[in-house]
Write a protein that holds these residues in place. Structure first.
Motif, PDB file in Angstrom:
ATOM      1  N   LYS A  69       0.986  -1.464   0.386  1.00  0.00           N
ATOM      2  CA  LYS A  69       0.041   0.447  -0.096  1.00  0.00           C
ATOM      3  C   LYS A  69       1.266   1.618   0.004  1.00  0.00           C
ATOM      4  O   LYS A  69       0.860   2.244  -0.290  1.00  0.00           O
ATOM      5  N   GLU A  70       2.257   1.087   0.731  1.00  0.00           N
ATOM      6  CA  GLU A  70       2.407   2.640   0.592  1.00  0.00           C
ATOM      7  C   GLU A  70       3.063   2.611  -0.627  1.00  0.00           C
ATOM      8  O   GLU A  70       3.348   4.204  -1.175  1.00  0.00           O
ATOM      9  N   PRO A 182      12.421   9.877  -2.272  1.00  0.00           N
ATOM     10  CA  PRO A 182      11.124   9.883  -2.488  1.00  0.00           C
ATOM     11  C   PRO A 182      10.548  10.240  -1.273  1.00  0.00           C
ATOM     12  O   PRO A 182      10.708  11.169  -0.498  1.00  0.00           O
ATOM     13  N   ILE A 184       6.778  11.817   0.404  1.00  0.00           N
ATOM     14  CA  ILE A 184       5.865  11.318   1.487  1.00  0.00           C
ATOM     15  C   ILE A 184       4.800  11.247   0.898  1.00  0.00           C
ATOM     16  O   ILE A 184       4.107  12.739   0.342  1.00  0.00           O
ATOM     17  N   PRO A 185       3.638  10.436   0.713  1.00  0.00           N
ATOM     18  CA  PRO A 185       2.452  10.425   0.295  1.00  0.00           C
ATOM     19  C   PRO A 185       1.233  11.085   0.546  1.00  0.00           C
ATOM     20  O   PRO A 185       1.538  11.813   2.166  1.00  0.00           O
ATOM     21  N   SER A 186       0.458  11.937  -0.026  1.00  0.00           N
ATOM     22  CA  SER A 186      -0.496  12.886   0.440  1.00  0.00           C
ATOM     23  C   SER A 186      -2.227  11.619   1.593  1.00  0.00           C
ATOM     24  O   SER A 186      -1.453  10.415   1.053  1.00  0.00           O
ATOM     25  N   VAL A 187      -2.707  12.176   1.982  1.00  0.00           N
ATOM     26  CA  VAL A 187      -3.362  11.965   3.143  1.00  0.00           C
ATOM     27  C   VAL A 187      -4.689  11.320   1.860  1.00  0.00           C
ATOM     28  O   VAL A 187      -4.427   9.868   1.744  1.00  0.00           O
ATOM     29  N   THR A 188      -4.812  11.711   1.328  1.00  0.00           N
ATOM     30  CA  THR A 188      -5.335  11.421   0.104  1.00  0.00           C
ATOM     31  C   THR A 188      -4.983  10.972  -0.953  1.00  0.00           C
ATOM     32  O   THR A 188      -5.501   9.051  -1.574  1.00  0.00           O
ATOM     33  N   ALA A 189      -4.085  10.428  -1.287  1.00  0.00           N
ATOM     34  CA  ALA A 189      -3.038   9.148  -1.856  1.00  0.00           C
ATOM     35  C   ALA A 189      -3.154   7.904  -1.455  1.00  0.00           C
ATOM     36  O   ALA A 189      -3.162   6.527  -1.541  1.00  0.00           O
ATOM     37  N   ILE A 190      -2.666   8.091   0.166  1.00  0.00           N
ATOM     38  CA  ILE A 190      -3.089   6.929   0.522  1.00  0.00           C
ATOM     39  C   ILE A 190      -4.247   6.128   0.862  1.00  0.00           C
ATOM     40  O   ILE A 190      -4.124   5.060   0.536  1.00  0.00           O
ATOM     41  N   LEU A 191      -5.558   6.548   1.214  1.00  0.00           N
ATOM     42  CA  LEU A 191      -6.477   6.585   0.925  1.00  0.00           C
ATOM     43  C   LEU A 191      -6.781   5.676  -0.021  1.00  0.00           C
ATOM     44  O   LEU A 191      -8.041   5.287  -0.236  1.00  0.00           O
ATOM     45  N   LYS A 192      -6.452   6.217  -0.892  1.00  0.00           N
ATOM     46  CA  LYS A 192      -6.536   5.547  -2.366  1.00  0.00           C
ATOM     47  C   LYS A 192      -5.917   4.473  -3.108  1.00  0.00           C
ATOM     48  O   LYS A 192      -6.120   4.048  -4.102  1.00  0.00           O
TER      49      LYS A 192
ATOM     50  N   LEU B  11       0.373   4.684   8.226  1.00  0.00           N
ATOM     51  CA  LEU B  11       0.902   5.053   7.012  1.00  0.00           C
ATOM     52  C   LEU B  11       0.660   7.136   6.596  1.00  0.00           C
ATOM     53  O   LEU B  11       1.604   8.058   6.532  1.00  0.00           O
ATOM     54  N   GLU B  47      -0.118  20.434   0.532  1.00  0.00           N
ATOM     55  CA  GLU B  47      -0.401  19.299  -0.158  1.00  0.00           C
ATOM     56  C   GLU B  47      -0.539  17.569   0.136  1.00  0.00           C
ATOM     57  O   GLU B  47      -0.717  17.264  -0.615  1.00  0.00           O
ATOM     58  N   LEU B  48       0.355  17.505   1.175  1.00  0.00           N
ATOM     59  CA  LEU B  48      -0.148  16.278   2.225  1.00  0.00           C
ATOM     60  C   LEU B  48      -1.700  15.830   2.802  1.00  0.00           C
ATOM     61  O   LEU B  48      -2.183  14.619   2.942  1.00  0.00           O
ATOM     62  N   ASP B  49      -2.526  16.843   2.471  1.00  0.00           N
ATOM     63  CA  ASP B  49      -3.618  17.609   2.698  1.00  0.00           C
ATOM     64  C   ASP B  49      -4.104  17.236   4.352  1.00  0.00           C
ATOM     65  O   ASP B  49      -4.851  16.745   4.286  1.00  0.00           O
TER      66      ASP B  49
END
Lengths: 252, 379
Positions: A69-70, A182, A184-192, B11, B47-49
């Motif tokens: 998922k990461e 690398p 840092i993934p956004s919250v939206t990207a993590i949830l999607k 995460l 950007e990270l929401d």
């Protein structure tokens, strides 16, 4: 551009304790290797520039769905997870056969990326083995990749020099950590990420027979011994003398 | 009952921690000395929401739920509570608009809480009243299809940033307390110099002056006479943010105390070898762990509650317990540091000035205890 990134699930190095010079791995969470994350980052950059598609390949004996998922949050589009008990403690040979079979399964790729070495074993062999099995060109120690038309301009960082190569895809590269930091993934990207497809297959389902098994037996892995001498040095002059003696190339 | 965080929660917690350590950490000194958060940090949070964690996706948010919100806020506050305060007030006001606003109000205002260059404010407190709605003095006078607002609001976070503000005022004709939503820096809106607060720097507090601020009647939030209900819900949600922030500050104090105990030596031994220090370490651990799970549980309650006002008792109890325990933990950590604990060169001295804020803001502990007891005894 269709890109496959091989990523290895490894124990979180920051949470490993040492006992009797051996790592204690119980209850240590599994994460993506640090250099593999850099490989994914350059893949995402190339994908964005070429309207490409990224498939993450991951092989192991444990539960890989959570770990991947990461990668899916960090920009990969889908994943092929090769899960098999035979991959427990697998050496570079078996891992390479598994990943090569995975690449064949997902169909033609233009670019196959690896980290230069995994943060656990760091054998640094798998990329070369996979490219040999697949019969595609390879380059290691890659610190930059630029797409120019149909050609990949690849910068390799060697000990005393840089080498710039022009390679036509398909090709396999192992990259250095400095290739990209690398994201840092956004919250939206993590949830999607949970909605992105992740297929799980076994070695049998990929046609990797028992003949491709491990050829290396790891006898022992021990942390180096460290200790303090606890010497008392009576004077400053003596300290300077000792330090000079201990310095690399001693006594200069 | 499962005390494991999901992979997504881990995460999000990790992303907030990484951003806080890499991007906010190096700027803390500047934030504390200027009492402002650099714009690039606000842009990074956007950007990270992290500006829009519980906000619905349709209005530009991440719709991540309150447990994720708490996990992220804890990690941001662990590095700099002031940055987290900006997010907390922004989120509670955006949530109030999402719950009580008309579709038009939601579309117009909520996205302004997700962009990072604009932020919500929430204005209830006044010079004459902190927590007693009956003493509210700001007025809203009906004038045709408009209201004219007058009054002074005290200690208002984000009031120097552009964006929407929710203002509570008493309607002159009906004596009802209503909530209004308007754009900051409209005609008649101004702010004081920032209060010279001792801690939680980066989120300046100003007084807000409303002088004949004229707004359309449709800017009433939640309908006429709903002011107290909105206030109750906003108080409940606001305390989730405050609890997370002081949980994060407590974690920082705990980590500093632990590090000092292991690194500082006395007669060649780390002071952690001494039982007095071991007692302190165990106390910090117990206090942090109990607060952590109490706060995470509050997030879970908030996610499940249909009427967010229903969690007010738990929200207030968590806020009291966490903020007061954060002071305890910082005091213990300071004790481990010995004389170094009161030197500004050591982070624990800054953390002390941060945690002491907790029991004093968003409802002082004594008042909230009366509220909690009232809720318990009513049943």
């Amino acid at each position: 551009m269709r890109i496959a990134v091989a990523m290895k699930p490894v124990p979180d190095l920051l949470q490993i304790r040492m006992k009797d010079r051996r790592p204690v791995l119980e209850d240590v969470p599994v994460v993506l290797g640090a250099i593999d994350r850099s490989a994914l980052e350059i893949a995402v950059e190339l994908k964005e520039k070429t309207s490409g598609h990224i498939v993450v390949l991951m092989a192991g004996d444990g539960r890989l769905e959570d770990t991947v998922k990461e990668a899916l949050a960090a920009g990969a589009d889908e994943a092929l997870l090769i899960r098999d008990a035979r991959l427990n403690g697998a050496d570079g040979s078996l891992s390479a056969h598994a990943l090569a079979a995975g690449v064949r399964k997902i169909g033609p790729v233009d670019l196959l990326l690896f980290g230069e070495g995994s943060t656990d074993n760091y054998s640094g062999q798998v990329m070369s083995r996979v490219s040999e099995i697949l019969g595609i060109p390879q380059a290691g120690y890659v610190r930059d990749i630029v797409v120019e038309g149909e050609t990949l301009i690849v910068t390799r960082s060697l000990e005393d020099e840089e080498e710039i190569l022009e390679i036509r895809p398909p090709a396999a590269f192992s990259v250095l950590s400095e290739i990209r930091e690398p994201r840092i993934p956004s919250v939206t990207a993590i949830l999607k990420a949970r909605k992105k497809p992740a297929t799980v297959l076994s070695l049998d389902e990929l046609g990797v027979g028992t003949g491709s098994g491990a050829g290396v037996e790891t006898v022992s892995t021990l942390a180096p011994m460290t200790g303090r001498k606890g010497e008392r040095i009576p004077s400053l002059e003596e300290l300077v003398r000792v330090l000079r003696k201990e310095a690399p190339g001693g006594g200069a | 009952m499962d005390f494991q965080l999901t992979k997504e929660e881990q995460l999000i917690q990790g992303a907030a921690r990484e951003f806080a350590e890499k991007e906010i950490g190096p700027a803390v000194e500047e934030i504390v000395s200027s009492n402002r958060v650099p714009e690039e940090i606000l842009a990074g949070l956007r950007e990270l929401d992290l500006f829009a964690l519980p906000v619905p996706e349709v209005y530009g948010g991440a719709e991540a739920g309150y447990v994720c919100y708490i996990l992220a806020m804890e990690q941001i506050a662990r590095v700099c509570p002031g940055v987290a305060v900006i997010l907390s007030v922004n989120n509670l006001a955006a949530a109030a608009v999402n719950i009580f606003g008309t579709e038009e109000q939601k579309k117009r205002y909520i996205p302004q809480g997700t962009r990072g260059d604009t932020a919500f404010s929430f204005a209830f407190t006044e010079p004459g009243t902190g927590s007693d709605p009956k003493q509210l003095a700001a007025t809203a006078k009906k004038d045709g299809d408009h209201y004219v607002l007058n009054g002074t609001k005290r200690f208002i976070t984000n009031s120097s940033y552009r964006g929407p503000i929710i203002v509570f005022a008493r309607e002159t004709e009906t004596d009802q307390v209503n909530a209004f939503i308007l754009d900051k820096f409209c005609e008649g809106y101004s702010v004081s110099e920032p209060w010279n607060k001792m801690g939680v720097k980066g989120a300046p507090l100003h007084d807000v002056y409303l002088r004949d601020v004229r707004i359309p009647a449709e800017n009433v939030l939640g309908g006429l006479g709903k002011g107290f209900w909105i206030l109750k819900v906003a108080m409940a949600l606001g305390k989730i943010g405050i609890s997370s922030i002081f949980l994060g500050a407590m974690l920082a104090a705990y980590e500093d105390g632990l590090r000092y105990a292991v690194e500082k030596t006395h007669r060649g031994e780390p002071i952690a070898k001494f039982q007095a220090i071991q007692m302190a370490v165990a106390d910090m651990f117990m206090k942090y762990e109990s607060c952590r799970w109490m706060t995470y549980r509050l997030g879970s309650l908030a996610e499940r509650a249909k009427d967010k006002g229903d969690i007010l008792k738990d929200s207030a109890a968590t806020k009291i317990f966490v903020t007061e325990t954060a002071v305890d933990v910082a005091r213990i950590s300071m004790g481990i540091h010995g004389s170094y604990g009161v030197m500004e060169d050591y982070r624990i001295s800054r953390l002390w000035k941060d945690v002491i804020f907790g029991p004093q803001v968003e409802g002082v502990s004594h008042l909230l205890k009366v509220l909690v007891a009232g809720e318990i005894l009513r049943k």
